[in-house]
Design a protein around this motif. Structure first.
Motif, PDB file in Angstrom:
ATOM      1  N   ASP A 249      49.548  53.309  34.234  1.00 38.37           N
ATOM      2  CA  ASP A 249      48.647  52.590  34.972  1.00 38.37           C
ATOM      3  C   ASP A 249      46.811  53.012  33.905  1.00 38.37           C
ATOM      4  O   ASP A 249      46.475  53.958  35.118  1.00 38.37           O
ATOM      5  CB  ASP A 249      48.638  52.085  36.363  1.00 38.37           C
ATOM      6  CG  ASP A 249      48.016  51.380  36.834  1.00 38.37           C
ATOM      7  OD1 ASP A 249      47.029  51.016  36.270  1.00 38.37           O
ATOM      8  OD2 ASP A 249      48.838  50.667  38.088  1.00 38.37           O
TER       9      ASP A 249
ATOM     10  N   ASN B 198      43.993  50.932  35.186  1.00 43.10           N
ATOM     11  CA  ASN B 198      43.584  50.369  36.126  1.00 43.10           C
ATOM     12  C   ASN B 198      43.421  51.553  37.240  1.00 43.10           C
ATOM     13  O   ASN B 198      42.206  52.171  38.028  1.00 43.10           O
ATOM     14  CB  ASN B 198      43.827  48.972  36.325  1.00 43.10           C
ATOM     15  CG  ASN B 198      43.359  48.399  35.492  1.00 43.10           C
ATOM     16  OD1 ASN B 198      42.528  48.279  34.620  1.00 43.10           O
ATOM     17  ND2 ASN B 198      44.250  47.570  35.575  1.00 43.10           N
ATOM     18  N   ARG B 199      44.692  52.021  37.549  1.00 41.88           N
ATOM     19  CA  ARG B 199      44.491  52.621  38.962  1.00 41.88           C
ATOM     20  C   ARG B 199      44.180  54.060  38.271  1.00 41.88           C
ATOM     21  O   ARG B 199      43.225  54.624  39.015  1.00 41.88           O
ATOM     22  CB  ARG B 199      46.295  53.558  38.884  1.00 41.88           C
ATOM     23  CG  ARG B 199      46.204  54.146  40.086  1.00 41.88           C
ATOM     24  CD  ARG B 199      47.754  54.278  40.765  1.00 41.88           C
ATOM     25  NE  ARG B 199      48.058  54.698  41.216  1.00 41.88           N
ATOM     26  CZ  ARG B 199      49.732  55.341  41.853  1.00 41.88           C
ATOM     27  NH1 ARG B 199      50.148  54.791  41.718  1.00 41.88           N
ATOM     28  NH2 ARG B 199      49.878  55.924  42.914  1.00 41.88           N
TER      29      ARG B 199
ATOM     30  N   GLU C  81      40.133  53.671  38.164  1.00 43.84           N
ATOM     31  CA  GLU C  81      39.755  54.322  40.064  1.00 43.84           C
ATOM     32  C   GLU C  81      39.575  55.422  40.288  1.00 43.84           C
ATOM     33  O   GLU C  81      39.102  55.723  41.228  1.00 43.84           O
ATOM     34  CB  GLU C  81      40.685  53.710  41.401  1.00 43.84           C
ATOM     35  CG  GLU C  81      41.095  51.881  40.501  1.00 43.84           C
ATOM     36  CD  GLU C  81      41.576  50.867  41.410  1.00 43.84           C
ATOM     37  OE1 GLU C  81      42.525  51.233  42.372  1.00 43.84           O
ATOM     38  OE2 GLU C  81      41.564  49.535  41.853  1.00 43.84           O
ATOM     39  N   TRP C  82      40.689  55.979  40.226  1.00 42.08           N
ATOM     40  CA  TRP C  82      40.970  57.946  40.686  1.00 42.08           C
ATOM     41  C   TRP C  82      39.623  58.314  40.258  1.00 42.08           C
ATOM     42  O   TRP C  82      39.095  59.284  41.009  1.00 42.08           O
ATOM     43  CB  TRP C  82      42.315  58.398  39.816  1.00 42.08           C
ATOM     44  CG  TRP C  82      41.808  59.414  40.901  1.00 42.08           C
ATOM     45  CD1 TRP C  82      42.484  60.916  41.221  1.00 42.08           C
ATOM     46  CD2 TRP C  82      43.437  59.923  41.751  1.00 42.08           C
ATOM     47  NE1 TRP C  82      42.519  61.661  41.540  1.00 42.08           N
ATOM     48  CE2 TRP C  82      43.556  60.806  42.541  1.00 42.08           C
ATOM     49  CE3 TRP C  82      44.278  58.854  42.513  1.00 42.08           C
ATOM     50  CZ2 TRP C  82      44.203  61.669  43.412  1.00 42.08           C
ATOM     51  CZ3 TRP C  82      44.737  59.680  44.122  1.00 42.08           C
ATOM     52  CH2 TRP C  82      44.871  60.899  44.002  1.00 42.08           C
TER      53      TRP C  82
END
Length: 77
Positions: free
Chosen positions: A61, A63-64, A67-68
């Protein structure tokens, strides 16, 4: 040349645990902080990490992950 068993194992998608995911995101953020990159370079670095991980695991993922990394760079929300 790889024997048949090695080739079979080699073609299996990599499993990434949550701790692996977090460690890679932290490493990515540390590289960014240590080198004081521009925003454009930061995006390129995150994209490069995502490309590598996605080639190893199609379920990655991106996108995740991005973000992280942003959380690591700017602190928890």
């Amino acid at each position: 040349m790889l024997d048949k068993a090695a080739r079979i194992c080699y073609n299996v998608p990599m499993k990434m645990t949550r701790s692996h995911f977090q460690a890679l995101a932290t490493l990515c953020a540390d590289i960014i902080v240590d080198n004081n990159f521009t925003k454009k370079q930061v995006i390129s670095i995150i994209d490069s990490f995502c490309d590598v991980c996605n080639r190893a695991n199609p379920n990655f993922d991106a996108n995740r992950f991005a973000e992280w990394v942003e959380m690591e760079l700017h602190g928890q929300p």
